[in-house]
Motif scaffolding. Structure first.
Motif, PDB file in Angstrom:
ATOM      1  N   SER A  52     -14.224   4.060  -1.992  1.00  0.00           N
ATOM      2  CA  SER A  52     -12.878   4.330  -2.477  1.00  0.00           C
ATOM      3  C   SER A  52     -11.974   4.673  -1.291  1.00  0.00           C
ATOM      4  N   VAL A  53     -10.714   4.332  -1.427  1.00  0.00           N
ATOM      5  CA  VAL A  53      -9.731   4.606  -0.390  1.00  0.00           C
ATOM      6  C   VAL A  53      -8.857   5.742  -0.896  1.00  0.00           C
ATOM      7  N   VAL A  54      -8.809   6.820  -0.126  1.00  0.00           N
ATOM      8  CA  VAL A  54      -8.130   8.039  -0.561  1.00  0.00           C
ATOM      9  C   VAL A  54      -7.222   8.560   0.548  1.00  0.00           C
ATOM     10  N   LEU A  55      -6.384   9.504   0.189  1.00  0.00           N
ATOM     11  CA  LEU A  55      -5.622  10.260   1.168  1.00  0.00           C
ATOM     12  C   LEU A  55      -6.264  11.625   1.278  1.00  0.00           C
ATOM     13  N   LYS A  56      -6.671  12.001   2.477  1.00  0.00           N
ATOM     14  CA  LYS A  56      -7.298  13.299   2.712  1.00  0.00           C
ATOM     15  C   LYS A  56      -6.345  14.192   3.482  1.00  0.00           C
ATOM     16  N   TYR A  57      -6.239  15.434   3.028  1.00  0.00           N
ATOM     17  CA  TYR A  57      -5.465  16.427   3.758  1.00  0.00           C
ATOM     18  C   TYR A  57      -6.248  16.748   5.012  1.00  0.00           C
ATOM     19  N   GLN A  58      -5.658  16.543   6.152  1.00  0.00           N
ATOM     20  CA  GLN A  58      -6.413  16.560   7.392  1.00  0.00           C
ATOM     21  C   GLN A  58      -5.633  17.273   8.491  1.00  0.00           C
ATOM     22  N   GLU A  59      -6.344  18.087   9.246  1.00  0.00           N
ATOM     23  CA  GLU A  59      -5.817  18.714  10.459  1.00  0.00           C
ATOM     24  C   GLU A  59      -6.777  18.375  11.590  1.00  0.00           C
ATOM     25  N   GLY A  60      -6.275  18.333  12.798  1.00  0.00           N
ATOM     26  CA  GLY A  60      -7.149  18.092  13.938  1.00  0.00           C
ATOM     27  C   GLY A  60      -7.391  16.628  14.181  1.00  0.00           C
ATOM     28  N   ALA A  61      -8.489  16.355  14.878  1.00  0.00           N
ATOM     29  CA  ALA A  61      -8.808  14.995  15.307  1.00  0.00           C
ATOM     30  C   ALA A  61      -9.154  14.092  14.125  1.00  0.00           C
TER      31      ALA A  61
ATOM     32  N   ASP B 261       9.807  19.123   8.430  1.00  0.00           N
ATOM     33  CA  ASP B 261       8.453  19.675   8.304  1.00  0.00           C
ATOM     34  C   ASP B 261       7.717  19.439   9.624  1.00  0.00           C
ATOM     35  N   SER B 262       7.264  20.504  10.262  1.00  0.00           N
ATOM     36  CA  SER B 262       6.567  20.360  11.552  1.00  0.00           C
ATOM     37  C   SER B 262       5.097  20.779  11.446  1.00  0.00           C
ATOM     38  N   SER B 263       4.555  20.733  10.254  1.00  0.00           N
ATOM     39  CA  SER B 263       3.161  21.100  10.034  1.00  0.00           C
ATOM     40  C   SER B 263       2.229  20.207  10.861  1.00  0.00           C
ATOM     41  N   PRO B 264       1.117  20.747  11.386  1.00  0.00           N
ATOM     42  CA  PRO B 264       0.173  19.928  12.148  1.00  0.00           C
ATOM     43  C   PRO B 264      -0.766  19.109  11.253  1.00  0.00           C
ATOM     44  N   SER B 265      -0.629  19.231   9.949  1.00  0.00           N
ATOM     45  CA  SER B 265      -1.528  18.529   9.029  1.00  0.00           C
ATOM     46  C   SER B 265      -0.833  17.308   8.426  1.00  0.00           C
ATOM     47  N   PHE B 266      -1.660  16.343   8.010  1.00  0.00           N
ATOM     48  CA  PHE B 266      -1.162  15.118   7.396  1.00  0.00           C
ATOM     49  C   PHE B 266      -2.103  14.709   6.271  1.00  0.00           C
ATOM     50  N   TYR B 267      -1.587  13.911   5.346  1.00  0.00           N
ATOM     51  CA  TYR B 267      -2.437  13.174   4.420  1.00  0.00           C
ATOM     52  C   TYR B 267      -2.732  11.845   5.090  1.00  0.00           C
ATOM     53  N   THR B 268      -4.013  11.573   5.329  1.00  0.00           N
ATOM     54  CA  THR B 268      -4.438  10.421   6.122  1.00  0.00           C
ATOM     55  C   THR B 268      -5.283   9.486   5.267  1.00  0.00           C
ATOM     56  N   LEU B 269      -5.030   8.178   5.384  1.00  0.00           N
ATOM     57  CA  LEU B 269      -5.795   7.166   4.663  1.00  0.00           C
ATOM     58  C   LEU B 269      -7.240   7.207   5.153  1.00  0.00           C
ATOM     59  N   GLU B 270      -8.177   7.348   4.220  1.00  0.00           N
ATOM     60  CA  GLU B 270      -9.591   7.493   4.574  1.00  0.00           C
ATOM     61  C   GLU B 270     -10.463   6.689   3.618  1.00  0.00           C
TER      62      GLU B 270
ATOM     63  N   LEU C   7       0.870  -1.163   0.000  1.00  0.00           N
ATOM     64  CA  LEU C   7       0.000   0.000   0.000  1.00  0.00           C
ATOM     65  C   LEU C   7       0.915   1.223   0.000  1.00  0.00           C
ATOM     66  N   ALA C   8       0.689   2.144  -0.924  1.00  0.00           N
ATOM     67  CA  ALA C   8       1.607   3.270  -1.087  1.00  0.00           C
ATOM     68  C   ALA C   8       0.832   4.485  -1.577  1.00  0.00           C
ATOM     69  N   TRP C   9       1.559   5.520  -1.946  1.00  0.00           N
ATOM     70  CA  TRP C   9       0.974   6.719  -2.522  1.00  0.00           C
ATOM     71  C   TRP C   9       1.902   7.222  -3.614  1.00  0.00           C
ATOM     72  N   ASP C  10       1.322   7.980  -4.559  1.00  0.00           N
ATOM     73  CA  ASP C  10       2.135   8.546  -5.634  1.00  0.00           C
ATOM     74  C   ASP C  10       2.444  10.019  -5.345  1.00  0.00           C
ATOM     75  N   ASP C  11       3.047  10.698  -6.303  1.00  0.00           N
ATOM     76  CA  ASP C  11       3.449  12.096  -6.112  1.00  0.00           C
ATOM     77  C   ASP C  11       2.270  13.047  -5.963  1.00  0.00           C
ATOM     78  N   GLN C  12       1.094  12.639  -6.415  1.00  0.00           N
ATOM     79  CA  GLN C  12      -0.114  13.463  -6.261  1.00  0.00           C
ATOM     80  C   GLN C  12      -0.932  13.044  -5.039  1.00  0.00           C
ATOM     81  N   TYR C  13      -0.353  12.249  -4.176  1.00  0.00           N
ATOM     82  CA  TYR C  13      -1.011  11.753  -2.956  1.00  0.00           C
ATOM     83  C   TYR C  13      -2.284  10.969  -3.269  1.00  0.00           C
ATOM     84  N   LYS C  14      -2.172  10.112  -4.258  1.00  0.00           N
ATOM     85  CA  LYS C  14      -3.230   9.150  -4.570  1.00  0.00           C
ATOM     86  C   LYS C  14      -2.783   7.801  -4.014  1.00  0.00           C
TER      87      LYS C  14
END
Length: 139
Positions: free
Chosen positions: A118-127, A103-112, A67-74
């Protein structure tokens, strides 16, 4: 906590992470559990002291691909391993793309898991939300 079994979504508990073939394209989505090796995953989280996080690869038991991601976060299936940030809280796991060094950003791309399965990566901040949480079920 090692990964050895199916990865079941917390919001939609009847759906598990699945490596599928759509025509000639290999993809990741969620389906009802059917006992197939394409729905079984393995991984062994390790602590990365230089980043201060736990990381893991997620390998499909049937194909041996990752399971991986590409340069466009797919989300993709790849023969090259990628290390996910592994967040494990109260028996539930979340998988995030680790930050680049420094990089100390509080946001992540999270598997959702989306409502359309469909299984995607969402740009996510917070809980984390339930669609971003998974349980590993030994099946």
């Amino acid at each position: 906590m090692s990964i050895n079994g199916v990865i079941q979504n917390v919001k939609w508990t009847d759906l598990v992470l699945t490596q599928s073939i759509d025509g000639t394209k290999v993809k990741v989505d969620a389906k009802n559990f059917t006992l197939g090796d394409n729905q079984r995953w393995i991984g062994q989280p390790v602590y990365n002291s230089s980043k201060g996080i736990s990381e893991t690869t997620i390998q499909n038991k049937g194909s041996g691909d990752y399971l991986a991601w590409d340069d466009q976060y797919k989300v993709i299936i790849s023969d090259v391993e990628r290390f996910w940030k592994f967040v494990y809280i109260n028996g539930q796991a979340s998988f995030q793309v680790p930050h680049a060094q420094g990089d100390s950003s509080p946001s992540f791309y999270t598997l959702e898991l989306d409502a359309d399965k469909s299984v995607v990566l969402k740009y996510q901040e917070g809980a984390l939300i339930d669609a971003q949480k998974w349980t590993v079920v030994p099946k």
